[in-house]
Scaffold this motif. Sequence first.
Motif, PDB file in Angstrom:
ATOM      1  N   ASP A 230      89.297 142.905  -3.861  1.00  0.00           N
ATOM      2  CA  ASP A 230      89.864 144.121  -3.288  1.00  0.00           C
ATOM      3  C   ASP A 230      91.192 144.430  -3.975  1.00  0.00           C
ATOM      4  O   ASP A 230      91.916 143.523  -4.409  1.00  0.00           O
ATOM      5  N   GLY A 340      82.654 154.978  -0.149  1.00  0.00           N
ATOM      6  CA  GLY A 340      83.839 154.171  -0.325  1.00  0.00           C
ATOM      7  C   GLY A 340      85.084 154.874   0.189  1.00  0.00           C
ATOM      8  O   GLY A 340      85.037 155.839   0.953  1.00  0.00           O
ATOM      9  N   SER A 341      86.234 154.386  -0.268  1.00  0.00           N
ATOM     10  CA  SER A 341      87.512 154.910   0.200  1.00  0.00           C
ATOM     11  C   SER A 341      88.210 155.784  -0.829  1.00  0.00           C
ATOM     12  O   SER A 341      89.315 156.257  -0.579  1.00  0.00           O
ATOM     13  N   VAL A 344      88.609 159.513   0.441  1.00  0.00           N
ATOM     14  CA  VAL A 344      89.526 159.599   1.584  1.00  0.00           C
ATOM     15  C   VAL A 344      90.969 159.425   1.120  1.00  0.00           C
ATOM     16  O   VAL A 344      91.876 160.159   1.554  1.00  0.00           O
ATOM     17  N   HIS A 345      91.199 158.483   0.232  1.00  0.00           N
ATOM     18  CA  HIS A 345      92.561 158.216  -0.243  1.00  0.00           C
ATOM     19  C   HIS A 345      93.122 159.422  -1.003  1.00  0.00           C
ATOM     20  O   HIS A 345      94.295 159.795  -0.833  1.00  0.00           O
ATOM     21  N   MET A 359      96.255 152.241   0.658  1.00  0.00           N
ATOM     22  CA  MET A 359      94.898 151.961   1.131  1.00  0.00           C
ATOM     23  C   MET A 359      94.302 150.845   0.294  1.00  0.00           C
ATOM     24  O   MET A 359      94.582 150.713  -0.901  1.00  0.00           O
ATOM     25  N   HIS A 361      91.003 149.129  -1.459  1.00  0.00           N
ATOM     26  CA  HIS A 361      89.754 149.569  -2.088  1.00  0.00           C
ATOM     27  C   HIS A 361      88.953 148.338  -2.507  1.00  0.00           C
ATOM     28  O   HIS A 361      89.517 147.375  -3.045  1.00  0.00           O
TER      29      HIS A 361
END
Length: 409
Positions: A230, A340-341, A344-345, A359, A361
């Motif tokens: 991550d 995934g993110s 959004v990020h 954030m 990931h």
Amino acid sequence: MDRDQIFFSEVNRNSFRTWGRQTTVPCVIGSRYVPRQASLPPDDQKTPPLGHGVPPLQIPSSTRSKQNTAQASIGKIRPDLYKNLQKPEPESTKNGSLTFGLHFIPSENQLRVRIIKAADLPPKDLTGTSDPYVKVQLLPETKTKYQTKVVKKCLFPSFNETFVFEVSHEELPNRMLQLTVYDFDRFTRHDFIGRALIPDILHEPDIYSEALLTKHLTNVEGADKAELGDLMLTLVYLPSARRLTVIVVKAVNLKIMDITGASDPYVKVSLIQGGKRIRKRKTSVHRRTVNPVFNEALFFDIGEEQLDDSHLLVQVIDHDRIGRNELIGALEIGCHVTGGSGGVHWRDCIAHARKPVTMWHTLIDVRTLKRNSVAVIQNKKSKSPTESSNKNCDVIENEVQKMNLTSVY
């Protein structure tokens, strides 16, 4: 006596001498050489061998009957020879076992996990061995992970490593310990060997001193993919300065790329905009770690009108001094990123301009990134099939192809 009489007398004398001499030209009979004139004595007149007088060996009739039965059974199929007398091995023991110790200290709110050894691991390499290591997690939290060193070419590895989790006595009943054994592979994805789960930690005997346990490793469906790690990123966009700042904070639990049980990671961030890769930035290389802390800021110039047609391609790469650098994992951050993110990020960063948005990931492999990129291409084409969007999609595909060439997957 005339000359003719003398000649014939000499011939007769020589003939008599030749006739009177015994000829002993040998001939072979068996393995002995005997004269041609000699004859072997009959069997009843032969010299008796050593031990003469001893009666010949008498074979019992029972033994003779057994020999006849055995000779008669030659060529027949005997089903009893094809029976598997060994019981099949249980499914849970085919992946080996893991021995470890658990020690909970209530006064310090610590759970100490000591990985001792593994046994009877299945071979994963062509040489008939494996390079195992153990990953330790206290679920449901997945951010804190530990992993042992890699034991090279061993099916009965000994680790003797201790890891500490900060957890209170009230929280421990809701936690579950997960021990996963992988086979390290330098050039391909790490192979999943087996997994052991301990749901009721406080119910284990001697947990307050040290509970020594041996668990069989089970093959959990869908758990054969080693995690890549991550990455924590912080995005800050300043509209007045037309600048996007990407702060690479840290990474945790990166995939092991070296046989030493670590990696030499760095992060490369590329800005893709308007069908071109505008700029790329890199962090420094951190040696021999799978949990690097970077805290480095990377700057990109981008206007507000270009935000919808831009995205970031983030790659975590293992640096190699001798060979080619290898990709550990990657991710995308952009307005049109689905799954995934990443999407959004990006949207939170634009919506909260001038404020840092942090954030986590999860890194993904090249195949997954390629599938997500194809989905992005299809979505963008269906909404606004402009020339700029098509060029941007081509850049995504080119970047994926480049990563695919330098990747270990």
